[in-house]
Design a protein around this motif. Structure first.
Motif, PDB file in Angstrom:
ATOM      1  N   LYS A  18       0.835  -1.205   0.000  1.00  0.00           N
ATOM      2  CA  LYS A  18       0.000   0.000   0.000  1.00  0.00           C
ATOM      3  C   LYS A  18       0.870   1.255   0.000  1.00  0.00           C
ATOM      4  CE  LYS A  18      -4.211  -1.632   2.282  1.00  0.00           C
ATOM      5  NZ  LYS A  18      -5.048  -1.513   3.488  1.00  0.00           N
ATOM      6  N   GLU A  19       1.896   1.265   0.831  1.00  0.00           N
ATOM      7  CA  GLU A  19       2.768   2.441   0.883  1.00  0.00           C
ATOM      8  C   GLU A  19       3.553   2.611  -0.408  1.00  0.00           C
ATOM      9  OE1 GLU A  19       4.831   3.500   4.303  1.00  0.00           O
ATOM     10  OE2 GLU A  19       3.122   3.121   5.592  1.00  0.00           O
ATOM     11  N   VAL A  21       4.260   5.459  -5.667  1.00  0.00           N
ATOM     12  CA  VAL A  21       4.185   5.423  -7.128  1.00  0.00           C
ATOM     13  C   VAL A  21       3.136   6.402  -7.636  1.00  0.00           C
ATOM     14  CG1 VAL A  21       3.508   3.966  -9.090  1.00  0.00           C
ATOM     15  CG2 VAL A  21       5.083   3.080  -7.379  1.00  0.00           C
ATOM     16  N   GLN A  22       1.954   6.427  -7.011  1.00  0.00           N
ATOM     17  CA  GLN A  22       0.903   7.365  -7.425  1.00  0.00           C
ATOM     18  C   GLN A  22       1.375   8.809  -7.306  1.00  0.00           C
ATOM     19  OE1 GLN A  22      -2.526   6.359  -5.026  1.00  0.00           O
ATOM     20  NE2 GLN A  22      -3.535   5.444  -6.800  1.00  0.00           N
ATOM     21  N   SER A  23       2.021   9.122  -6.212  1.00  0.00           N
ATOM     22  CA  SER A  23       2.484  10.484  -6.006  1.00  0.00           C
ATOM     23  C   SER A  23       3.553  10.868  -7.015  1.00  0.00           C
ATOM     24  CB  SER A  23       3.025  10.643  -4.585  1.00  0.00           C
ATOM     25  OG  SER A  23       3.431  11.960  -4.385  1.00  0.00           O
ATOM     26  N   LEU A  24       4.486   9.962  -7.283  1.00  0.00           N
ATOM     27  CA  LEU A  24       5.527  10.242  -8.265  1.00  0.00           C
ATOM     28  C   LEU A  24       4.932  10.409  -9.664  1.00  0.00           C
ATOM     29  CD1 LEU A  24       8.329   7.810  -7.034  1.00  0.00           C
ATOM     30  CD2 LEU A  24       8.294  10.298  -6.844  1.00  0.00           C
ATOM     31  N   GLU A  25       3.928   9.610  -9.996  1.00  0.00           N
ATOM     32  CA  GLU A  25       3.264   9.760 -11.290  1.00  0.00           C
ATOM     33  C   GLU A  25       2.550  11.106 -11.381  1.00  0.00           C
ATOM     34  OE1 GLU A  25       0.753   6.322 -11.695  1.00  0.00           O
ATOM     35  OE2 GLU A  25       2.407   5.049 -12.344  1.00  0.00           O
ATOM     36  N   THR A  26       1.905  11.518 -10.300  1.00  0.00           N
ATOM     37  CA  THR A  26       1.227  12.815 -10.269  1.00  0.00           C
ATOM     38  C   THR A  26       2.228  13.940 -10.467  1.00  0.00           C
ATOM     39  OG1 THR A  26      -0.457  11.943  -8.778  1.00  0.00           O
ATOM     40  CG2 THR A  26      -0.229  14.335  -8.870  1.00  0.00           C
ATOM     41  N   PRO A  81      -9.370   0.966  -6.148  1.00  0.00           N
ATOM     42  CA  PRO A  81      -9.815  -0.359  -5.723  1.00  0.00           C
ATOM     43  C   PRO A  81      -8.781  -1.069  -4.862  1.00  0.00           C
ATOM     44  CG  PRO A  81     -10.145  -0.059  -8.087  1.00  0.00           C
ATOM     45  CD  PRO A  81      -9.384   1.129  -7.585  1.00  0.00           C
ATOM     46  N   PHE A  82      -7.509  -0.682  -5.012  1.00  0.00           N
ATOM     47  CA  PHE A  82      -6.443  -1.344  -4.263  1.00  0.00           C
ATOM     48  C   PHE A  82      -6.659  -1.241  -2.757  1.00  0.00           C
ATOM     49  CE2 PHE A  82      -2.306  -1.480  -2.232  1.00  0.00           C
ATOM     50  CZ  PHE A  82      -1.793  -2.625  -2.786  1.00  0.00           C
TER      51      PHE A  82
END
Length: 195
Positions: free
Chosen positions: A47-48, A53-58, A86-87
């Motif tokens: 999860k972390e 990854v989400q933050s870096l993509e943003t 969903p994760f």
């Protein structure tokens, strides 16, 4: 007899896979050696990593969309809570995000606690500034996890809402974001207090 051999082979494979998972997961995520603890620790770690990854993509998308220099650290937007992926499961939480070029801050209510996550470049003394904000707002820190990847750091707090606490999750995210943006002001204020 063949059923016993198949079951023995399945258990051996399961134990081998659990050993691999345990070796790939930082030790502070896994409190005990039983199967449930190993799997639970791996889930928290994933999860972390997913959050990083989400933050870096943003941040990458933000950089690619804005060819001009970004706003100063003091200018940031308060964005609405982001929908759960969903994760993270089907449970609903109240939350707020406050992002800037300096850091992304997310606060979510989970039961009687708040989960606070920040992601930014490494900034010396930043963890102390966040702790000061939480204490000033009457939050009690129950758990802190720090994950790093190169020069990026993810701070994950679980904080208990204190009796004197009178702020919303939006205000909490805003105040923590301010601790990133007002680094120089913070240093001056505390220098005056110490002198």
């Amino acid at each position: 007899m063949s059923h016993i051999a198949v079951e023995r082979n399945r258990r051996k494979q399961m134990n081998d896979h659990l050993k691999v998972l345990r070796s790939l997961t930082p030790c502070f995520y896994i409190k005990r050696g039983d199967q449930a603890s190993i799997i639970g620790g791996v889930i928290e770690f994933i999860k972390e990593l997913h959050q990083v990854v989400q933050s870096l993509e943003t941040k990458r998308r933000r950089k690619s969309l804005s060819p001009s220099p970004g706003p100063s650290p003091r200018q940031f937007r308060l964005s609405p809570p982001q929908p759960e992926t969903p994760f993270f499961g089907d449970f609903k939480e109240l939350g707020a995000c406050c992002n800037s070029p300096v850091a992304d801050v997310e606060a979510k209510i989970s039961g009687s606690n708040v989960i606070l996550r920040t992601i930014s470049k490494r900034i010396p003394g930043q963890i102390v500034r966040i702790v000061c904000v939480l204490e000033r707002l009457s939050f009690e820190i129950l758990h802190l996890n720090i994950s790093t990847m190169e020069d990026t750091v993810l701070y994950s707090f679980v904080v208990k809402i204190g009796l004197e606490c009178q702020v919303s999750v939006e205000e909490l995210a805003f105040e923590v974001q301010q601790s990133f943006c007002s680094q120089q002001v913070y240093i001056r204020e505390h220098a005056q207090i110490l002198s």
